[in-house]
Design an enzyme around this catalytic site. Structure first.
Site, PDB file in Angstrom:
ATOM      1  N   ASN A 107       0.804  -1.320   0.037  1.00  0.00           N
ATOM      2  CA  ASN A 107      -0.090  -0.051  -0.052  1.00  0.00           C
ATOM      3  C   ASN A 107       0.726   1.170   0.012  1.00  0.00           C
ATOM      4  O   ASN A 107       1.774   1.478   0.671  1.00  0.00           O
ATOM      5  CB  ASN A 107      -0.681  -0.069   1.233  1.00  0.00           C
ATOM      6  N   ASP A 149      -2.589   0.744  11.058  1.00  0.00           N
ATOM      7  CA  ASP A 149      -2.732   2.042  10.510  1.00  0.00           C
ATOM      8  C   ASP A 149      -4.232   2.358  10.497  1.00  0.00           C
ATOM      9  O   ASP A 149      -4.711   3.037   9.796  1.00  0.00           O
ATOM     10  CB  ASP A 149      -2.739   1.421   8.704  1.00  0.00           C
ATOM     11  N   LEU A 181      -8.316   4.554  -0.403  1.00  0.00           N
ATOM     12  CA  LEU A 181      -8.248   4.257   1.063  1.00  0.00           C
ATOM     13  C   LEU A 181      -7.406   5.225   1.985  1.00  0.00           C
ATOM     14  O   LEU A 181      -6.459   5.738   1.751  1.00  0.00           O
ATOM     15  CB  LEU A 181      -7.386   2.926   0.934  1.00  0.00           C
ATOM     16  N   GLY A 191      -6.085   4.996   5.403  1.00  0.00           N
ATOM     17  CA  GLY A 191      -5.893   4.088   6.870  1.00  0.00           C
ATOM     18  C   GLY A 191      -7.010   3.192   6.869  1.00  0.00           C
ATOM     19  O   GLY A 191      -7.533   2.595   5.886  1.00  0.00           O
TER      20      GLY A 191
END
Length: 382
Positions: free
Chosen positions: A219, A274, A308, A310
């Site tokens: 990510n 996260d 996205l 987190g």
């Protein structure tokens, strides 16, 4: 709220010890520490019957931005404590407070608030995720505040943290990136590679300079390609690098999680949340740093782009997902959520496993691997 325990004997459960899961074991707690672990007849004391539950070490989260409707980017101690409490209810007994990219003065103010709680033992340190990251892979970071990691800026953030900074994520392809890695390592700070668009030849020098963590692998970075492995290939394959994985089954597919965890192995795999402020809170609109985030069905995305932003993950869910959805073993999950993170932070001599002499940080999980009770420093979290 904490319920004080002076002497305690946990009996009749399965203990996730460093050597493996032991059925029908017992564990004693005294003065906030694990005093003994064994099988057979337990010693006398204030007994707590585990009724066959699984006991694992308290979870350690090295990448978390908030929870319970509260953010670690706040300068309000009460709000920060609310975020900590939200994750403790889910078994996280040790954590770093992660900050997203903001201007240097704003980050310095946030560090000042957090370092007080680091000194009080509520947090294990601060993690700066930015602002030294690539605009092309900034994800839920405000591109307007990103900057190159010049020595003066890095030093300013380290000084503001007064020794509380434990990790800094940066993109090594930026001008001064590799030099900043050396500067961080020389200061005793973990240099992590993330939010990077660098190719293999730009990433490898940063590892050689001392970078040892891949911030949420897959990510916020250039994708893996069979002719140009990029950061994913280098970070996953280099034995010097510990890889973070967000195991919410949204950020990374279970098959990819399994491939990464098996390749990195027990020595290099760490699960992180996260998590942002919407964790353990209702769906709705929140802020992550300077950006607006919408949360629907527990999935956090930027309000303007849908990227996205987190997660709303907690470590108990990450643990359960790794075992149930990804297919890894309980000992592997324990290593990824407790043992390896403790080693990474240099606190394995204090916490991270069920061994005599270590802090009585543990989580009691029921048959569905859901949290039943949490013990931190010998005190039940109620």
């Amino acid at each position: 709220m904490l319920e004080c325990v002076t002497d305690l004997v946990l009996t009749g459960g399965d203990l996730a010890l460093p050597e493996g899961v032991v059925s029908g074991g017992w564990l004693t707690v005294a003065d906030g520490l694990i005093s003994a672990v064994g099988t057979g007849t337990p010693p006398p004391g204030d007994r707590f019957d585990l009724a066959g539950a699984l006991v694992v070490p308290g979870f350690i989260d090295t990448h978390c931005h908030g929870g319970g409707g509260a953010s670690f980017s706040s300068t309000d101690a009460k709000e920060i404590l609310r975020a900590i409490a939200a994750h403790r209810r889910h078994g996280t007994t040790t954590m770093l407070a992660s900050l997203v990219s903001e201007p240097i003065p704003a980050l310095a103010d946030q560090e000042a608030a957090l370092k007080e709680l680091v000194e009080d033992g509520e947090l294990a340190g601060i993690h700066l995720e930015g602002p030294f990251i690539a605009a092309a892979r900034c994800g839920a970071h405000d591109p307007a505040v990103l900057r190159e990691p010049d020595a003066v800026s890095v030093d300013a953030l380290l000084r503001a943290g007064c020794g509380a900074i434990r990790m800094v994520t940066l993109a090594p392809e930026l001008a001064g990136g590799v030099r900043a890695v050396r500067q961080l390592v020389d200061a005793g700070v973990i240099a992590a590679i993330g939010h990077t668009d660098g190719t293999e030849e730009l990433i490898r020098p940063a590892i050689d300079a001392g970078a040892t963590v891949a911030t949420h692998l897959f990510n916020g970075m250039r994708p893996l390609h069979h002719r140009e492995p990029g950061p994913i290939g280098v970070l996953l394959d280099d034995e010097r690098v510990t890889v973070e994985l967000i195991c919410d089954l949204v950020h990374v597919h279970p098959t990819v999680l399994r491939l990464a965890a098996r390749h990195a192995g027990r020595r290099r795999t760490v699960l992180v949340t996260d998590a942002m402020s919407a964790t353990d809170a209702a769906d709705g609109r929140y802020r992550l740093g300077t950006l607006q985030v919408d949360v629907h069905d527990g999935v956090a995305t930027l309000a303007d782009t849908g990227s996205l932003a987190g997660s709303t993950l907690t470590m108990d869910v990450a643990f359960r997902n790794l075992v149930r959805a990804v297919g890894m073993s309980v000992p592997d999950a324990v290593r990824a959520t407790s043992g390896r993170p403790a080693e990474l932070l240099g606190i394995a001599g204090r916490t991270g496993s069920l061994r005599p002499g270590l802090a009585a940080d543990l989580v009691v999980l029921d048959g569905d691997l859901r949290v039943d009770r949490v013990l931190r420093g010998g005190e039940w979290i109620v």
